[in-house]
Enzyme design. Sequence first.
Site, PDB file in Angstrom:
ATOM      1  N   TRP A 232      -1.295  69.672   4.679  1.00  0.00           N
ATOM      2  CA  TRP A 232      -2.367  70.387   3.851  1.00  0.00           C
ATOM      3  C   TRP A 232      -2.625  69.647   2.834  1.00  0.00           C
ATOM      4  CZ3 TRP A 232      -5.820  73.360   3.595  1.00  0.00           C
ATOM      5  CH2 TRP A 232      -6.096  74.102   2.385  1.00  0.00           C
TER       6      TRP A 232
ATOM      7  N   LYS B 276       2.941  86.693   3.536  1.00  0.00           N
ATOM      8  CA  LYS B 276       2.047  86.465   5.024  1.00  0.00           C
ATOM      9  C   LYS B 276       3.093  85.700   5.931  1.00  0.00           C
ATOM     10  CE  LYS B 276       0.564  82.385   4.402  1.00  0.00           C
ATOM     11  NZ  LYS B 276       0.587  81.326   5.254  1.00  0.00           N
TER      12      LYS B 276
ATOM     13  N   ASP C 145      -5.272  85.586   4.941  1.00  0.00           N
ATOM     14  CA  ASP C 145      -4.125  84.673   5.132  1.00  0.00           C
ATOM     15  C   ASP C 145      -3.344  85.044   6.265  1.00  0.00           C
ATOM     16  OD1 ASP C 145      -2.923  82.221   4.989  1.00  0.00           O
ATOM     17  OD2 ASP C 145      -2.086  82.626   3.100  1.00  0.00           O
TER      18      ASP C 145
ATOM     19  N   ARG D  31       2.631  77.199  11.350  1.00  0.00           N
ATOM     20  CA  ARG D  31       4.006  76.612  11.605  1.00  0.00           C
ATOM     21  C   ARG D  31       5.042  77.872  11.330  1.00  0.00           C
ATOM     22  NH1 ARG D  31       3.049  72.177   6.872  1.00  0.00           N
ATOM     23  NH2 ARG D  31       2.290  73.848   5.910  1.00  0.00           N
TER      24      ARG D  31
ATOM     25  N   GLU E 270       7.518  77.270   5.636  1.00  0.00           N
ATOM     26  CA  GLU E 270       7.850  77.825   4.255  1.00  0.00           C
ATOM     27  C   GLU E 270       8.681  79.292   4.476  1.00  0.00           C
ATOM     28  OE1 GLU E 270       8.315  76.241   1.625  1.00  0.00           O
ATOM     29  OE2 GLU E 270       6.655  74.701   1.644  1.00  0.00           O
TER      30      GLU E 270
END
Length: 375
Positions: A19, A199, A252, A263, A289
């Site tokens: 990213w 999200k 998102d 991921r 994350e």
Amino acid sequence: MSRKAPDGPKVAVIGAGSWGTTFGKILADGGASVTMWARRPELAHEIAEGKRNSEYLPGVNLPRSMTATAHLSEALDGATQIYISVPSQALRESLKAVRPLVADNDALLISLMKGVERRSGMRMSQVIEQELACDPARIAVASGPNLALEIAREQPTAAVISSTSQETADAVARRARNAYFRSFVNTDVIGTEFGGVLKNLIAVAIGIVDGVGYGENTKASIITRGLVEMTDFAVAYGAQPETLQGLAGLGDLIATCQSPLSRNNTAGRLLGQGYSFQDVVKQMQQTAEGLASVAPVLQLAKEVGVEMPIVEQVKRVLDGTMKPQQIAPHLTTDDDTPRGERTQNAQTGGGGALWRSLQRALDQLRNGGRGVAGD
């Protein structure tokens, strides 16, 4: 797509993962002169000399106006905007080296991260403000349906830039735009950041049920009820409900839940296939994350009395106290009393509010991103 010659001020990106590198490309393709900071010298060399990041963005050629260094002071020297893209749980430690390098300037600081600090429960902008002891008006966050590899391949998309300062949000949005990437703006930092965090947790749940083999009905139910959980949580912490129906929330959520490039979705799918949490972490080449944010988000939800059955069941799967085949958070209720479909915040429950948000986004696209402040 066409490139503009570099005509803007120097900007820096801290972190050269997928990213961070993609956002560096966005900025360079928009006319900026971009210096990436990479922890590993060999990666910095590949970006600077080969204009590639083969580990994280295979097959993508980077602009000539992008370079990289393994020396943080060199990357930040002269930068008017500093974009930060490191794993959320490593942010505080990473900022210790940044602080003396930005103390005497007014460079804008932009978080590209979507996580909550496990120890403190802080959002990333809060960690930046605290660790760098800077004015929050210097800080912005970027979020939206932004799968790195798709954008690196110049597939058109949009994001939202949020800051408590409208001037800061506008300045970053003007820089973070090009022929394939458009930035909208708002001043709801809380909603924008929590949308990006929450999200991820719903995407893990979707990955789990996908790994188990459940179909589209199950996934659609969880996505829909997941948006309710996201909205209830964020509004309880001061967010505007419309933000969760915009790019940083619904947009998102859709992208992350449906794409194999996500991921968090991938991590959930491995869990659904029977891998343990430890095995999933070992298999993931990049940070998911959502896995690290489950516990602090649930603690924050408890503090404001918000129910999050989807996230609760994800935690139970992560802890090994629930089999992935048993996950059905959209069916969970305290009793058999029928429940309404609306969120706890009555303003956000109707389809009219959602339609108005989508219509506003379409209108902004037609008007080139100008007009209202919200995304």
